[in-house]
Enzyme design. Sequence first.
Site, PDB file in Angstrom:
ATOM      1  N   GLU A 287       7.986   2.390  -6.019  1.00  0.00           N
ATOM      2  CA  GLU A 287       8.076   1.932  -4.627  1.00  0.00           C
ATOM      3  C   GLU A 287       8.122   3.136  -3.687  1.00  0.00           C
ATOM      4  O   GLU A 287       8.492   4.236  -4.094  1.00  0.00           O
ATOM      5  CB  GLU A 287       9.381   1.130  -4.470  1.00  0.00           C
ATOM      6  CG  GLU A 287       9.355  -0.221  -3.887  1.00  0.00           C
ATOM      7  CD  GLU A 287       8.423  -0.613  -2.756  1.00  0.00           C
ATOM      8  OE1 GLU A 287       7.495   0.115  -2.363  1.00  0.00           O
ATOM      9  OE2 GLU A 287       8.647  -1.716  -2.246  1.00  0.00           O
ATOM     10  N   ASP A 288       7.754   2.895  -2.448  1.00  0.00           N
ATOM     11  CA  ASP A 288       7.822   3.975  -1.459  1.00  0.00           C
ATOM     12  C   ASP A 288       9.235   4.124  -0.912  1.00  0.00           C
ATOM     13  O   ASP A 288       9.813   5.203  -0.897  1.00  0.00           O
ATOM     14  CB  ASP A 288       6.812   3.739  -0.325  1.00  0.00           C
ATOM     15  CG  ASP A 288       6.888   2.342   0.304  1.00  0.00           C
ATOM     16  OD1 ASP A 288       7.664   1.486  -0.178  1.00  0.00           O
ATOM     17  OD2 ASP A 288       6.164   2.099   1.289  1.00  0.00           O
TER      18      ASP A 288
ATOM     19  N   ASP B   7       3.823   3.690   6.360  1.00  0.00           N
ATOM     20  CA  ASP B   7       3.167   3.450   7.649  1.00  0.00           C
ATOM     21  C   ASP B   7       4.082   2.915   8.732  1.00  0.00           C
ATOM     22  O   ASP B   7       5.173   2.389   8.464  1.00  0.00           O
ATOM     23  CB  ASP B   7       2.046   2.428   7.470  1.00  0.00           C
ATOM     24  CG  ASP B   7       2.598   1.001   7.270  1.00  0.00           C
ATOM     25  OD1 ASP B   7       3.480   0.822   6.397  1.00  0.00           O
ATOM     26  OD2 ASP B   7       2.173   0.084   8.002  1.00  0.00           O
TER      27      ASP B   7
ATOM     28  N   LYS C  79       0.816  -1.187   0.000  1.00  0.00           N
ATOM     29  CA  LYS C  79       0.000   0.000   0.000  1.00  0.00           C
ATOM     30  C   LYS C  79       0.863   1.256   0.000  1.00  0.00           C
ATOM     31  O   LYS C  79       0.400   2.350  -0.331  1.00  0.00           O
ATOM     32  CB  LYS C  79      -0.880   0.047   1.271  1.00  0.00           C
ATOM     33  CG  LYS C  79      -1.777  -1.131   1.452  1.00  0.00           C
ATOM     34  CD  LYS C  79      -2.469  -1.023   2.835  1.00  0.00           C
ATOM     35  CE  LYS C  79      -3.080  -2.362   3.165  1.00  0.00           C
ATOM     36  NZ  LYS C  79      -3.510  -2.411   4.577  1.00  0.00           N
ATOM     37  N   GLY C  80       2.130   1.088   0.387  1.00  0.00           N
ATOM     38  CA  GLY C  80       2.988   2.237   0.676  1.00  0.00           C
ATOM     39  C   GLY C  80       3.149   3.251  -0.439  1.00  0.00           C
ATOM     40  O   GLY C  80       3.256   4.443  -0.186  1.00  0.00           O
TER      41      GLY C  80
ATOM     42  N   ASP D  86      14.847  -0.526   1.277  1.00  0.00           N
ATOM     43  CA  ASP D  86      15.583  -0.704   2.519  1.00  0.00           C
ATOM     44  C   ASP D  86      16.660  -1.762   2.266  1.00  0.00           C
ATOM     45  O   ASP D  86      17.725  -1.457   1.728  1.00  0.00           O
ATOM     46  CB  ASP D  86      14.551  -1.107   3.583  1.00  0.00           C
ATOM     47  CG  ASP D  86      15.113  -1.174   4.983  1.00  0.00           C
ATOM     48  OD1 ASP D  86      16.184  -0.608   5.225  1.00  0.00           O
ATOM     49  OD2 ASP D  86      14.457  -1.788   5.846  1.00  0.00           O
TER      50      ASP D  86
ATOM     51  N   ARG E 100       0.010   6.885   7.422  1.00  0.00           N
ATOM     52  CA  ARG E 100       0.073   6.993   5.950  1.00  0.00           C
ATOM     53  C   ARG E 100      -0.477   8.327   5.475  1.00  0.00           C
ATOM     54  O   ARG E 100      -0.094   8.820   4.417  1.00  0.00           O
ATOM     55  CB  ARG E 100      -0.752   5.880   5.303  1.00  0.00           C
ATOM     56  CG  ARG E 100      -0.212   4.473   5.508  1.00  0.00           C
ATOM     57  CD  ARG E 100      -0.934   3.519   4.565  1.00  0.00           C
ATOM     58  NE  ARG E 100      -0.821   2.119   4.952  1.00  0.00           N
ATOM     59  CZ  ARG E 100       0.204   1.322   4.618  1.00  0.00           C
ATOM     60  NH1 ARG E 100       1.199   1.792   3.907  1.00  0.00           N
ATOM     61  NH2 ARG E 100       0.205   0.062   5.000  1.00  0.00           N
TER      62      ARG E 100
ATOM     63  N   PHE F  55      13.373   5.105  11.347  1.00  0.00           N
ATOM     64  CA  PHE F  55      12.058   4.638  10.917  1.00  0.00           C
ATOM     65  C   PHE F  55      11.254   5.812  10.371  1.00  0.00           C
ATOM     66  O   PHE F  55      10.957   6.773  11.063  1.00  0.00           O
ATOM     67  CB  PHE F  55      11.301   3.932  12.049  1.00  0.00           C
ATOM     68  CG  PHE F  55      10.258   3.025  11.486  1.00  0.00           C
ATOM     69  CD1 PHE F  55      10.545   1.703  11.190  1.00  0.00           C
ATOM     70  CD2 PHE F  55       8.994   3.517  11.169  1.00  0.00           C
ATOM     71  CE1 PHE F  55       9.588   0.878  10.602  1.00  0.00           C
ATOM     72  CE2 PHE F  55       8.036   2.704  10.579  1.00  0.00           C
ATOM     73  CZ  PHE F  55       8.338   1.384  10.300  1.00  0.00           C
TER      74      PHE F  55
ATOM     75  N   LYS G  38      17.092   4.011   1.530  1.00  0.00           N
ATOM     76  CA  LYS G  38      17.821   3.918   2.795  1.00  0.00           C
ATOM     77  C   LYS G  38      19.030   3.024   2.549  1.00  0.00           C
ATOM     78  O   LYS G  38      19.025   1.841   2.879  1.00  0.00           O
ATOM     79  CB  LYS G  38      16.885   3.237   3.801  1.00  0.00           C
ATOM     80  CG  LYS G  38      16.973   3.736   5.213  1.00  0.00           C
ATOM     81  CD  LYS G  38      16.220   2.792   6.118  1.00  0.00           C
ATOM     82  CE  LYS G  38      14.869   3.288   6.519  1.00  0.00           C
ATOM     83  NZ  LYS G  38      14.207   2.374   7.474  1.00  0.00           N
TER      84      LYS G  38
HETATM   85  P1  IMP Z   1      13.100  -4.185   1.698  1.00  0.00           P
HETATM   86  O1  IMP Z   1      12.747  -5.493   1.093  1.00  0.00           O
HETATM   87  O2  IMP Z   1      13.880  -4.379   2.989  1.00  0.00           O
HETATM   88  O3  IMP Z   1      13.807  -3.227   0.770  1.00  0.00           O
HETATM   89  O4  IMP Z   1      11.724  -3.586   2.172  1.00  0.00           O
HETATM   90  C1  IMP Z   1      11.180  -2.436   1.686  1.00  0.00           C
HETATM   91  C2  IMP Z   1       9.820  -2.255   2.332  1.00  0.00           C
HETATM   92  O5  IMP Z   1       9.928  -2.215   3.763  1.00  0.00           O
HETATM   93  C3  IMP Z   1       9.224  -0.928   1.937  1.00  0.00           C
HETATM   94  O6  IMP Z   1       8.409  -1.038   0.790  1.00  0.00           O
HETATM   95  C4  IMP Z   1       8.418  -0.558   3.166  1.00  0.00           C
HETATM   96  O7  IMP Z   1       7.135  -1.117   3.075  1.00  0.00           O
HETATM   97  C5  IMP Z   1       9.151  -1.202   4.307  1.00  0.00           C
HETATM   98  N1  IMP Z   1      10.029  -0.228   4.987  1.00  0.00           N
HETATM   99  C6  IMP Z   1      11.370  -0.146   4.923  1.00  0.00           C
HETATM  100  N2  IMP Z   1      11.839   0.875   5.658  1.00  0.00           N
HETATM  101  C7  IMP Z   1      10.761   1.457   6.219  1.00  0.00           C
HETATM  102  C8  IMP Z   1      10.593   2.597   7.104  1.00  0.00           C
HETATM  103  O8  IMP Z   1      11.528   3.293   7.527  1.00  0.00           O
HETATM  104  N3  IMP Z   1       9.308   2.894   7.441  1.00  0.00           N
HETATM  105  C9  IMP Z   1       8.237   2.175   6.998  1.00  0.00           C
HETATM  106  N4  IMP Z   1       8.350   1.124   6.171  1.00  0.00           N
HETATM  107  C10 IMP Z   1       9.600   0.763   5.799  1.00  0.00           C
HETATM  108 MG    MG Z   2       6.173  -1.277   0.862  1.00  0.00          MG
END
Ligand code: IMP
Ligand code: MG
Length: 179
Positions: free
Chosen positions: A98-99, A158, A42-43, A102, A164, A151, A130
């Site tokens: 993507e939002d 969210d 949803k992000g 990470d 959100r 965070f 990030k």
């Molecule tokens: P990845 O697979 O670790 O890159 O995950 C990315 C997903 O983790 C993003 O689409 C977010 O939904 C969630 N995410 C990563 N960092 C944050 C944060 O700081 N706040 C909220 N959601 C996060």
């Molecule tokens: Mg996400």
Amino acid sequence: MRQDIQEVLFSEEVLNQRITELGAQLTEEYKGKSLVVIGILKGSNIFTSDLVRKIDVSLRMEFMAVSSYGNATESTGVVKILKDLDREIKGEHVLIVEDIVDSGLTLKYLKEILETRKPASIKICTLLDKPARRKENITPDYLGFEVPDEFIVGYGIDYAERYRNLPYIGILKREVYEK
Ligand code: IMP
Ligand code: MG
């Protein structure tokens, strides 16, 4: 909600300005091409909605919902598709929106899944990156802003499904999620 935010990183005005710039770049990239914008729910819903209105080419919008197996703060890299695309993307140019990236595990897996469907190209546009926590070698083709290893919430992003609807992006106070 403002009392739960330690620091506002990007105001509404700053977000709007950057998204306008990204839209202009994407307009150049995709003019004359058959573009499918895939928002990851949803992000990235709010970001996707604002971004497409700044891309001045004919495009289709699709949404996918994925969940990564793992606990609340670490993803495992195995992604379960909760909602798939409505139509094929074969031969079309795909932009994944993507939002926040990470570890990069979610996007790496998603990109692999979409590649099997033979689009003409796949690029990634993320609002936030990030890089401190990256585990997979994923580099966004288009990026709004880099963020510190904190965070982040707001503008679609969210914590436990809340925040959100903040119109800006900020750092969530630790006391909110460590209690
Ligand atoms: P990845 O697979 O670790 O890159 O995950 C990315 C997903 O983790 C993003 O689409 C977010 O939904 C969630 N995410 C990563 N960092 C944050 C944060 O700081 N706040 C909220 N959601 C996060
Ligand atoms: Mg996400």
